[in-house]
Write an enzyme that holds these catalytic residues in place. Structure first.
Site, PDB file in Angstrom:
ATOM      1  CE  LYS A  54    -147.798  69.134  32.314  1.00 14.75           C
ATOM      2  NZ  LYS A  54    -147.980  67.591  32.159  1.00 14.75           N
ATOM      3  CB  THR A 102    -163.489  73.370  35.521  1.00 16.81           C
ATOM      4  OG1 THR A 102    -164.044  73.326  34.338  1.00 16.81           O
ATOM      5  CG2 THR A 102    -163.829  74.888  36.205  1.00 16.81           C
ATOM      6  CD  GLU A 147    -160.760  76.379  24.605  1.00 17.31           C
ATOM      7  OE1 GLU A 147    -161.777  75.814  24.381  1.00 17.31           O
ATOM      8  OE2 GLU A 147    -160.398  77.558  24.002  1.00 17.31           O
ATOM      9  CB  CYS A 154    -163.832  69.015  26.595  1.00 15.48           C
ATOM     10  SG  CYS A 154    -163.517  69.329  24.738  1.00 15.48           S
ATOM     11  CD  GLU A 181    -165.633  67.508  32.120  1.00 11.07           C
ATOM     12  OE1 GLU A 181    -164.612  67.595  33.021  1.00 11.07           O
ATOM     13  OE2 GLU A 181    -165.694  67.872  30.853  1.00 11.07           O
TER      14      GLU A 181
HETATM   15  P1  NAD Z   1    -156.236  67.882  34.126  1.00  9.72           P
HETATM   16  O1  NAD Z   1    -156.722  69.293  34.246  1.00  9.72           O
HETATM   17  O2  NAD Z   1    -156.067  66.975  35.170  1.00  9.72           O
HETATM   18  O3  NAD Z   1    -154.599  67.866  33.147  1.00  9.72           O
HETATM   19  C1  NAD Z   1    -154.501  68.781  32.067  1.00  9.72           C
HETATM   20  C2  NAD Z   1    -152.958  69.114  32.158  1.00  9.72           C
HETATM   21  O4  NAD Z   1    -152.706  69.849  33.157  1.00  9.72           O
HETATM   22  C3  NAD Z   1    -152.048  67.765  32.107  1.00  9.72           C
HETATM   23  O5  NAD Z   1    -150.939  67.965  31.282  1.00  9.72           O
HETATM   24  C4  NAD Z   1    -151.646  67.901  33.694  1.00  9.72           C
HETATM   25  O6  NAD Z   1    -150.438  67.171  34.036  1.00  9.72           O
HETATM   26  C5  NAD Z   1    -151.473  69.445  33.907  1.00  9.72           C
HETATM   27  N1  NAD Z   1    -151.630  69.666  35.285  1.00  9.72           N
HETATM   28  C6  NAD Z   1    -152.055  69.184  36.269  1.00  9.72           C
HETATM   29  N2  NAD Z   1    -151.903  69.836  37.567  1.00  9.72           N
HETATM   30  C7  NAD Z   1    -151.446  70.922  37.175  1.00  9.72           C
HETATM   31  C8  NAD Z   1    -151.356  72.081  37.979  1.00  9.72           C
HETATM   32  N3  NAD Z   1    -151.381  72.509  39.267  1.00  9.72           N
HETATM   33  N4  NAD Z   1    -150.553  73.129  37.226  1.00  9.72           N
HETATM   34  C9  NAD Z   1    -150.512  73.340  35.606  1.00  9.72           C
HETATM   35  N5  NAD Z   1    -150.696  72.082  35.058  1.00  9.72           N
HETATM   36  C10 NAD Z   1    -151.366  71.055  35.591  1.00  9.72           C
HETATM   37  O7  NAD Z   1    -157.058  67.537  32.840  1.00  9.72           O
HETATM   38  P2  NAD Z   1    -157.159  65.921  32.129  1.00  9.72           P
HETATM   39  O8  NAD Z   1    -157.424  64.785  32.981  1.00  9.72           O
HETATM   40  O9  NAD Z   1    -155.811  65.655  31.480  1.00  9.72           O
HETATM   41  O10 NAD Z   1    -158.259  66.161  30.962  1.00  9.72           O
HETATM   42  C11 NAD Z   1    -159.568  66.100  31.320  1.00  9.72           C
HETATM   43  C12 NAD Z   1    -160.086  67.531  31.445  1.00  9.72           C
HETATM   44  O11 NAD Z   1    -159.725  68.112  30.243  1.00  9.72           O
HETATM   45  C13 NAD Z   1    -161.347  67.272  31.350  1.00  9.72           C
HETATM   46  O12 NAD Z   1    -162.255  68.191  32.128  1.00  9.72           O
HETATM   47  C14 NAD Z   1    -162.008  67.908  30.011  1.00  9.72           C
HETATM   48  O13 NAD Z   1    -163.253  68.490  29.917  1.00  9.72           O
HETATM   49  C15 NAD Z   1    -161.096  69.028  29.751  1.00  9.72           C
HETATM   50  N6  NAD Z   1    -160.961  69.182  28.231  1.00  9.72           N
HETATM   51  C16 NAD Z   1    -161.244  70.199  27.787  1.00  9.72           C
HETATM   52  C17 NAD Z   1    -161.292  70.563  26.292  1.00  9.72           C
HETATM   53  C18 NAD Z   1    -161.635  72.015  25.932  1.00  9.72           C
HETATM   54  O14 NAD Z   1    -161.313  72.161  24.725  1.00  9.72           O
HETATM   55  N7  NAD Z   1    -162.593  72.695  26.600  1.00  9.72           N
HETATM   56  C19 NAD Z   1    -160.867  69.528  25.619  1.00  9.72           C
HETATM   57  C20 NAD Z   1    -160.295  68.429  26.082  1.00  9.72           C
HETATM   58  C21 NAD Z   1    -160.257  68.293  27.710  1.00  9.72           C
END
Ligand code: NAD
Length: 482
Positions: free
Chosen positions: A170, A225, A245, A279, A377
């Site tokens: 997804k 997180t 991650e 990230c 962040e």
């Molecule tokens: P997010 O956590 O809002 O969403 C990530 C994914 O999770 C999306 O596909 C979203 O639709 C889905 N999602 C949302 N709510 C959910 C739930 N309750 N259950 C399951 N899935 C759900 O993150 P974002 O805004 O898309 O991305 C930014 C974040 O990602 C930042 O915190 C960033 O640091 C992190 N990030 C980490 C890495 C890493 O490798 N450590 C890499 C890229 C981004």
């Protein structure tokens, strides 16, 4: 969506739209998945895993599919990069590079296909031979964010496929385009139907449905997180394995003896790359007091010169902010920095543009470790500058957040470089460089930045279960019932 080797609409017939953050026009319309679509995708992945042939193929045969995928990604680089730029707002030149980096991950995982192996014990006595074998863990759900859509799925999927798993993916609702295209690419590369399935839609309900799903064996999640914790909670239903991650608030330490010219470029790149929506963003600069005034002035001068604007312009280095929520969140943090008494040295506002959402490269100095802009962040083009006198103090400040993803250190002193590398609790440390990455090197977070590791030769093992097989040789001895 992509289910069981076919492009399909949502069962409800509903769709959702994506607007380009840099242009304000609609650039995509995608099926809106609900729990029924997730069930169909999981059923296809389950069948593909339980009945084969993918998990039973030789590593050599699996590697051919992965290498072919890498070739097709390279051949379709322009098309894929354009989709990513239009959906994410990232600069087009950078998007092209990301397609190359993604292809390299498929190449590397292709090589690992033939490397997966277990262990044997010939030391348990003359009547015993024992094996520890690795088996694919099963059906893996992968949930990805919007900031590096194809790159992040390429940090997971080829390694899971190399191990023999099947998958349901997804992507983020904000950037599903290239992940959906990957479905067609994999079919063209020869992947059997059902091994990879892709559903497009929102976290609620499709991400939640995947996290809870009893037919899924493992979930590999990249995102915030906060959502990572929700995924862990939902995974309890069938105790699936969870790999995470998550976020970071990565410190970039500059000592007075460093090559300051090189450090300057890396600091600016580290915080403004991908609009700071990264990230690994080096969003905290810790600079030694002896050089702080001059170094900070040079950071500010450099920040002012970085081209911000239309992501499709070849000269652009900082593109548009992904969506309204993120845009308001970044401006909220800038306001919080001002309120807390940090000194805004440059930027701090929206770039005047006809359309699109752009934020000026922003620098705060006089930041204190307890301020929100030093601990949380922001995920935007905002640099928070703190100062230190000794390496012990620098390490203490560097470790004073809930995160532990990565860190950089600039010094010409080998003792300082390694004291800092050992002292900082983070998954990646860069010495005299920043944000380089190689498929060979594992990636992941300490503390609340994650669980488990991606990339590197160990990553394939994350997608396996270990099984012990014990063989008794010759007649049974020490009979129990006699
Ligand atoms: P997010 O956590 O809002 O969403 C990530 C994914 O999770 C999306 O596909 C979203 O639709 C889905 N999602 C949302 N709510 C959910 C739930 N309750 N259950 C399951 N899935 C759900 O993150 P974002 O805004 O898309 O991305 C930014 C974040 O990602 C930042 O915190 C960033 O640091 C992190 N990030 C980490 C890495 C890493 O490798 N450590 C890499 C890229 C981004």
């Amino acid at each position: 969506m992509w289910i069981d080797g076919k492009s399909v609409p949502a069962r409800s017939g509903k769709t959702f739209l994506r607007e380009s953050p840099g242009h304000g026009i609609t650039v995509g319309e995608y099926p809106l998945a609900d729990r029924h679509d997730v069930d169909s995708a999981v059923a296809a992945a389950r069948r593909a895993f339980d009945t084969g042939p993918w998990p039973l193929l030789s590593g050599a045969d699996r590697s051919k599919v992965l290498w072919q995928t890498a070739e097709i990604i390279r051949a379709r680089k322009e098309d894929l990069a354009l989709t990513e730029t239009l959906e994410s707002g990232k600069p087009i030149k950078q998007a092209r590079d990301e397609m190359e980096w993604s292809a390299a991950l498929w190449d590397y995982a292709g090589a690992l296909c033939r490397h997966l192996h277990g262990d044997s014990y010939n030391s348990l006595g003359s009547q015993v031979l024992a094996l520890t074998v690795r088996e694919p863990i099963g059906v893996v759900a992968m949930i990805t964010p919007w900031n590096f859509p194809l790159l992040i799925i390429s940090q997971k999927l080829p390694f899971a496929l190399a191990a023999g798993c099947s998958a349901v993916i997804k992507p983020s609702e904000l950037t599903p385009g290239t992940t959906l295209k990957l479905g067609e690419i994999l079919a063209e590369a020869g992947l059997p139907d059902g091994v990879v399935n892709i559903v497009s839609g929102y976290g609620d309900p499709s991400g939640i449905a995947l996290s809870e799903h009893p037919e899924i064996d493992m979930i590999s999640f990249t995102g915030s997180t906060e959502v990572g914790k929700a995924v862990v909670g939902a995974s309890q239903r069938n105790l699936k394995k969870v790999e995470l991650e998550l976020g970071g608030k990565n410190p970039h330490l500059v000592f007075a003896d460093a090559d300051l010219e090189a450090a300057l470029d890396a600091v600016v790149f580290g915080v403004y790359f991908n609009m700071g929506e990264c990230c690994n963003s080096g969003s905290r600069l810790l600079v030694q007091n002896d050089i702080a005034d001059e170094f900070v002035s040079r950071v500010i001068e450099t920040a002012k010169r970085i081209p911000v604007g239309d992501p499709l312009d070849e000269r652009t280095k900082i593109g548009a902010i992904i969506d309204e929520n993120q845009f308001n969140k970044i401006l909220g943090y800038i306001e919080s920095g001002n309120r807390a008494g940090a000194r805004l040295r440059v930027g701090g506002g929206q770039l005047p543009q006809v359309t699109g959402r752009f934020i000026e490269p922003t620098v705060f100095d006089a930041v204190q470790p307890e301020m929100a802009i030093a601990r949380e962040e922001i995920f935007g083009p905002v640099l928070s500058i703190l100062t230190f006198d000794t390496k012990e103090e620098a390490i203490r400040i560097a470790n004073s957040t809930i995160y532990g993803l990565s860190a950089g250190v600039w010094t010409r002193d080998i003792d300082t470089a390694f004291a800092v590398s050992r002292g900082i609790r983070a998954g990646t440390i860069w010495i005299n460089t920043f944000m380089d990455g190689y498929p060979e090197l594992c990636f992941g977070g300490f503390k609340q930045s994650g669980l488990g590791r991606e990339l590197g030769r160990f990553s394939i093992e994350e997608f396996t279960e270990l099984k012990s097989i014990q063989v008794h040789l010759g007649p049974r001895t020490n009979l129990w019932a006699r």
